[in-house]
Structure formats: C-alpha cells, structure tokens
Design a protein around this motif. Structure first.
Motif, PDB file in Angstrom:
ATOM      1  N   PRO A  71       0.835  -1.206   0.000  1.00  0.00           N
ATOM      2  CA  PRO A  71       0.000   0.000   0.000  1.00  0.00           C
ATOM      3  C   PRO A  71       0.867   1.252   0.000  1.00  0.00           C
ATOM      4  CG  PRO A  71       0.194  -0.834   2.217  1.00  0.00           C
ATOM      5  CD  PRO A  71       0.967  -1.785   1.351  1.00  0.00           C
ATOM      6  N   PRO A  72       0.247   2.406  -0.133  1.00  0.00           N
ATOM      7  CA  PRO A  72       1.006   3.657  -0.011  1.00  0.00           C
ATOM      8  C   PRO A  72       1.591   3.801   1.395  1.00  0.00           C
ATOM      9  CG  PRO A  72      -1.153   4.032  -0.999  1.00  0.00           C
ATOM     10  CD  PRO A  72      -1.157   2.635  -0.488  1.00  0.00           C
ATOM     11  N   GLN A  73       2.612   4.625   1.515  1.00  0.00           N
ATOM     12  CA  GLN A  73       3.207   4.865   2.824  1.00  0.00           C
ATOM     13  C   GLN A  73       2.197   5.508   3.766  1.00  0.00           C
ATOM     14  OE1 GLN A  73       7.200   6.487   3.067  1.00  0.00           O
ATOM     15  NE2 GLN A  73       7.507   6.122   0.880  1.00  0.00           N
ATOM     16  N   GLY A  74       2.326   5.186   5.018  1.00  0.00           N
ATOM     17  CA  GLY A  74       1.452   5.760   6.031  1.00  0.00           C
ATOM     18  C   GLY A  74       0.280   4.883   6.405  1.00  0.00           C
ATOM     19  N   VAL A  75       0.015   3.812   5.654  1.00  0.00           N
ATOM     20  CA  VAL A  75      -1.070   2.892   5.982  1.00  0.00           C
ATOM     21  C   VAL A  75      -0.668   2.039   7.170  1.00  0.00           C
ATOM     22  CG1 VAL A  75      -2.442   0.944   5.163  1.00  0.00           C
ATOM     23  CG2 VAL A  75      -1.956   2.863   3.628  1.00  0.00           C
ATOM     24  N   GLU A  76      -1.502   1.987   8.181  1.00  0.00           N
ATOM     25  CA  GLU A  76      -1.160   1.289   9.425  1.00  0.00           C
ATOM     26  C   GLU A  76      -1.632  -0.160   9.443  1.00  0.00           C
ATOM     27  OE1 GLU A  76       0.714   2.456  11.796  1.00  0.00           O
ATOM     28  OE2 GLU A  76       0.979   4.368  10.748  1.00  0.00           O
ATOM     29  N   SER A  77      -2.706  -0.478   8.718  1.00  0.00           N
ATOM     30  CA  SER A  77      -3.201  -1.852   8.683  1.00  0.00           C
ATOM     31  C   SER A  77      -3.826  -2.126   7.323  1.00  0.00           C
ATOM     32  CB  SER A  77      -4.222  -2.108   9.792  1.00  0.00           C
ATOM     33  OG  SER A  77      -5.418  -1.386   9.556  1.00  0.00           O
ATOM     34  N   VAL A  78      -3.682  -3.372   6.875  1.00  0.00           N
ATOM     35  CA  VAL A  78      -4.239  -3.787   5.583  1.00  0.00           C
ATOM     36  C   VAL A  78      -5.029  -5.079   5.801  1.00  0.00           C
ATOM     37  CG1 VAL A  78      -3.734  -4.540   3.229  1.00  0.00           C
ATOM     38  CG2 VAL A  78      -2.369  -2.723   4.274  1.00  0.00           C
ATOM     39  N   HIS A  79      -6.209  -5.139   5.210  1.00  0.00           N
ATOM     40  CA  HIS A  79      -7.017  -6.360   5.224  1.00  0.00           C
ATOM     41  C   HIS A  79      -7.356  -6.752   3.799  1.00  0.00           C
ATOM     42  CE1 HIS A  79      -7.610  -4.968   9.361  1.00  0.00           C
ATOM     43  NE2 HIS A  79      -8.023  -6.187   9.676  1.00  0.00           N
ATOM     44  N   ILE A  80      -7.626  -8.012   3.593  1.00  0.00           N
ATOM     45  CA  ILE A  80      -8.123  -8.487   2.305  1.00  0.00           C
ATOM     46  C   ILE A  80      -9.602  -8.788   2.446  1.00  0.00           C
ATOM     47  CG2 ILE A  80      -7.631 -10.953   2.670  1.00  0.00           C
ATOM     48  CD1 ILE A  80      -6.713 -10.999  -0.309  1.00  0.00           C
ATOM     49  N   TYR A  81     -10.342  -8.501   1.391  1.00  0.00           N
ATOM     50  CA  TYR A  81     -11.797  -8.615   1.373  1.00  0.00           C
ATOM     51  C   TYR A  81     -12.159  -9.479   0.175  1.00  0.00           C
ATOM     52  CZ  TYR A  81     -16.666  -6.773   1.245  1.00  0.00           C
ATOM     53  OH  TYR A  81     -18.025  -6.615   1.256  1.00  0.00           O
ATOM     54  N   GLY A  82     -12.707 -10.690   0.410  1.00  0.00           N
ATOM     55  CA  GLY A  82     -12.942 -11.604  -0.705  1.00  0.00           C
ATOM     56  C   GLY A  82     -14.183 -12.450  -0.519  1.00  0.00           C
ATOM     57  N   ASP A  83     -14.666 -13.021  -1.634  1.00  0.00           N
ATOM     58  CA  ASP A  83     -15.909 -13.804  -1.585  1.00  0.00           C
ATOM     59  C   ASP A  83     -15.604 -15.276  -1.366  1.00  0.00           C
ATOM     60  OD1 ASP A  83     -14.850 -14.213  -4.133  1.00  0.00           O
ATOM     61  OD2 ASP A  83     -16.786 -14.249  -5.138  1.00  0.00           O
ATOM     62  N   TRP A  84     -15.125 -15.604  -0.174  1.00  0.00           N
ATOM     63  CA  TRP A  84     -14.728 -16.979   0.119  1.00  0.00           C
ATOM     64  C   TRP A  84     -15.068 -17.389   1.545  1.00  0.00           C
ATOM     65  CZ3 TRP A  84     -10.130 -14.319  -2.124  1.00  0.00           C
ATOM     66  CH2 TRP A  84      -9.544 -13.439  -1.226  1.00  0.00           C
TER      67      TRP A  84
END
Length: 531
Positions: A71-84
């Motif tokens: 992700p771009p700099q400064g993002v503190e958390s990332v999640h994935i969102y999927g149809d599973w």
C-alpha cells in the motif's frame, strides 16, 4: 488473468559486471554520506506482488493462494476482502445468514455464502503485506482495505490489486462495482471441492478478444447520449466468415456494470471451454449496462432493440435473425429477462432468467412463450433467501411448465452470488443456447407382396434453429405410434430409412425422433400419415 512472475535479467559479460559493481559501490557510498538510508517501507519487495496459487496437497482444499500487496506509505493496517466464506446449506435460513466460516474451515457440501468479511494481512520487513488463504476450486474476487476497522468493510474504501487489475475498466466515472481483481483456483485431485474446470482461463493461444465499446444512445442519461458494452469475440473470430455468428446478450444485476459478466462472471472463459469441449459453437458475447437508462425494464428493452442490437449487428459479423440471438440476466437483470421473455418474446430465440422470482404469466404471455424458436431457461441458487427468490423462481418455473411452456429448469446449491450465476451460464451454453433443432418428416409407401407388408421410405430432415457452420449428426429413431420401427444415421442433415413393415403398423402415424449430438439437442417431427 495474469499472475506476476519473477523478473529474470540475462547474464552480463564479466567486464560489464565488474564495472556495474564498482558503480554500485560508489552509489551506495554517496547515499550513505548524504544520510539516505533505505527503509523497509521503500525497499524493493523480496517476492513478486500479486496473487500466487500454490498447490499444497493439504486439507481442506489442496490449494492455497498467497496475496502480496504494497500500500502507499502511512497505511497502518491492511485487510483483504474476498468472496470466500462458506456455510452448510441447511444453516442458510435468511439472506446473509449461515455459518460464514473462514475458508480454512471449508467442508464438503459447503456453499459460498454472504456476507464477505475482511481478513488481516501481515506486514513484512520489505513493507509488503501478505496473507495465505486456503481456497477450494473456482473463481474469486478480492480487494484490499486500508486502516479499516469494520469486519464487513462497511464504509471502507476498497482498493484493486495493482499487480492484478482487471483488463477492462469502466469507461465512465461512478460506475458501480468496486471489486475488480480476480483469481482462479483449480481443483485438487487429492482433495476434491467443486468441479469448476469450465471456469479455467484458456491457454493464451486459445483465448478470444475482449473489447469495451461505446455506442450512441439517445436514451442514456449517464453518460449522456452514449452508453457502454463489453464485447467478447471468440477465439479465431473471423469478421469475413460467410456464416455470421450467433450473439449472446447478458445483463448484470443491481450494483454491477457492463464489465461484470466477464470480470466477475468469467463468461468468456466459460464459453471458450464449452467450445473446446465441442459443447457450444463459437458466438459473440455482449455484456450490457442498464445503469443510466430511464424507464426501468421497458427502458432497457427499448435500449436493446433500438440501440444495442443495431450497433452490434452493424459492427460485428453477427446474424440479424432473432433465432440467432440469446439473452440471459440475473437478479435485476433476471427481472429484465422476464420482461423480454413475456412481452417481447420474438426479439430473441433463447431466453434465460436467473435468480429472479418472476411475475405470474398471463395466458397471452404463455402463448407467446410456447412459440419460442429456441428455448427458455429458469434457474436459481437453492438457498437464495433474498426476497424469497429461490422459492419464487421454482414456483414460477413449475407454473409455466404446467401451462405447457417448454422450460429448462436448472437450479444449483447456493445463494445470491457469482458462485451460482457462473454454473447457470455454463448450463445455458452447454445444454440450451443455439442448440435447438427442428425435425421434419416425409414418408412414402408402396406394396411389398401380397402378405399385407409395405415398403416404407421415411426421410427425416434435421435443421438447426440457429444459423450454424456445423450440420447436425447422430441418429434418428422412427416410430409408428409407440412401435419402434428402426433407426438411421444423419448424413448431410437428413436420415433416410427404408424398411418393409407390416402394413397394419402404419395405421398409426409415423414419428421421427432425432436423438441429438454433442452440439445439437433432440427434436421430434410432427406425426406423418402413411399414404
């Protein structure tokens, strides 16, 4: 879908490698002198970004997918969102009800259920976030969220995977549909999950062409005066072929766009696999967009008749006969399919309404549908509780069949998702669309001795309803009433039957029954009286 591969650089001559090494050393020294120290957030990723399908041969599914995202700099958390997320069919008692289990808890007999949920990713030393998800066979959509705290991603911005974007993007701002990255997972022989080989991307040398087109539309309010379609031309499409191609028109549902049927529905993959299996003939697919069209269902019908179909037939080598057109739509698109099927039946030779309840048909509408040249399909996910769609769809199909309409009803386990609409389309292509035939029978008799026997000559002509470069093959069975007389092979579109029979048998009318073949469906002649 393109999966990023590690970049390989050809080896350089020894002298050039030495010079490159010296220059690199000077550059590092200069950077350190200036205090420019690389950080993990800006370092080059140690592994390629994007999804990687991994054969694990481990339960529960035998496959997993590792997703890597920066992700771009400064993002503190990332999640994935999927149809599973998965549920046992009996646990789905309402829309968005069910077990909703993580794919690592997948069980045999599960259906893909809603709602989707976000899963946390982990950040590596190189600044890349990753997660490994075990997945069963099939096609899946996914996106990423930044600093999202809602488990359902409500109110969170969804970001496509920049390493795996969809090849066709909407042409106008504000187009619906926010999840535009997809992945295909094959089925494990060791841990069978779902038979979804028909969704697999074809080899590049067997793939057709996707085009996004903009056509004039006086009806369109967004964009004003023009509208969008996505067109798929099958492998080896020939703009100069003497026999024009049939055309399949598809409609998305609410919250989708013209890209939906190829991006999420992988309709082009499903078609190419059916063609390669000899179960469908090459055809052009047109994925429409009902957004920005006033007038509801009727406005959409007018758009098809007045703008979409003329544009397609003027710009592509497709037939202008109604018998060579098919339509299919799901959900809100299924509602439009019912309007076409009931009130504008003659515009298409084949009709399909999926995951839509459908209103009760009048007798006038029933009579129209009895005259459909090709066929009618109705289908749904058996656990679709959105507005009681599953119950209403099955009730409507039963009522039409009871009224004498020839309906191909095909339902599959599942809810209101693409995991239902992909197999429904696959069935439509392989079992109904552009496969109809008409059998005509001519007979002649002459005396054969004085014992009451006659020499019967019967010729059954098999005609495809759809214009086709391939002639029907296979076998025709001949009957006098219920009495089987014999069979004859189809050659050059006709089966010729000669046999001496007891003349008393011909007191009953003769019928020819074409059995069908891999590309064409069966049909029966009208009874013919012996003379």
């Amino acid at each position: 879908m393109h999966l990023p591969q590690p970049r390989r650089t050809p080896a350089s001559p020894p002298g050039r490698r030495l010079m490159r090494s010296l220059l690199a050393g000077l550059a590092v020294a200069a950077a350190m002198t200036a205090g420019a120290i690389a950080t993990a957030a800006t370092a080059a990723p140690s592994e390629p970004l994007g999804p990687e399908v991994i054969r694990t041969d481990q339960p529960p599914t035998g496959y997993s997918v590792t997703f890597r995202y920066q992700p771009p700099q400064g993002v503190e958390s990332v999640h994935i969102y999927g149809d599973w997320f998965y549920s046992h069919p009996e646990s789905v008692t309402c829309n968005d009800c069910g077990d909703g289990r993580h794919p690592s808890e997948w069980r045999l007999g599960d259906i893909a259920a809603t709602p989707w949920r976000i899963l946390p990713m982990e950040r590596g030393d190189d600044g890349v976030w990753s997660i490994t998800v075990p997945l069963p066979a099939g096609s899946f959509r996914y996106a990423f969220t930044h600093d999202c705290t809602n488990v359902l991603a409500t109110g969170c911005t969804l970001h496509d995977d920049p390493a795996n974007p969809w090849k066709i993007q909407p042409q106008y701002a504000g187009a619906p549909g926010a999840v535009r990255s997809t992945i295909y997972v094959p089925e494990s022989k060791k841990f069978p999950t779902y038979d979804t080989d028909y969704q697999a991307p074809p080899r590049p040398n067997k793939a057709g062409t996707l085009e996004t087109r903009r056509y004039p539309s006086p009806l369109s309010t967004n964009p004003v005066g023009v509208h969008d379609i996505v067109v798929y031309l099958p492998h080896d499409y020939d703009p100069d072929r003497a026999t024009p191609y049939p055309t399949l028109y598809l409609s998305h549902g609410g919250g989708d766009h013209s890209t939906a049927w190829t991006m999420q529905g992988v309709a082009h993959h499903i078609l190419e696999n059916a063609i390669q299996d000899g179960a469908a003939q090459p055809m052009v697919i047109v994925s429409t967009d009902f957004n920005g069209l006033p007038g509801g269902n009727l406005g959409y019908v007018n758009e098809l008749r007045n703008n979409v179909i003329p544009f397609v037939e003027q710009n592509y080598n497709v037939s202008t006969r109604a018998e060579d057109r098919a339509f299919g739509g799901f959900s809100a698109g299924g509602s439009r399919a019912y309007t076409l099927m009931y009130d504008h039946t003659a515009l298409f030779g084949y009709h399909a309404a999926w995951s839509a309840g459908g209103p009760q048909a009048s007798q006038v509408q029933i009579d129209r549908m009895k005259g459909v040249a090709g066929g009618i399909m109705i289908g749904t996910g058996l656990q679709d509780r959105l507005g009681n769609i599953a119950e209403n769809s099955q009730r409507n199909a039963a009522a039409l069949k009871a009224a004498g309409v020839d309906v191909d009803e095909y339902n599959v386990p599942g809810v209101h998702t693409w995991h239902v609409w992909r197999p429904l389309l696959n069935h439509y292509l392989r079992e109904l669309v552009f496969r109809a035939t008409a059998t005509e029978l001519g007979i002649d008799t002459e005396p054969a001795g004085g014992s009451g026997n006659v020499r019967l000559t019967a010729v059954a002509t098999i005609d495809p309803v759809t214009t086709s470069v391939t002639a029907p093959s296979g076998t025709v069975d001949f009957y006098a009433g219920d009495q089987y007389l014999g069979s004859a092979p189809v050659r050059d579109g006709a089966a010729r039957f000669h046999q001496t029979v007891d003349g008393a048998l011909l007191d009953e009318p003769v019928i020819a029954h074409y059995r069908g073949d891999e590309l064409f469906n069966e049909s029966r002649s009208t009874p013919a009286e012996a003379h």
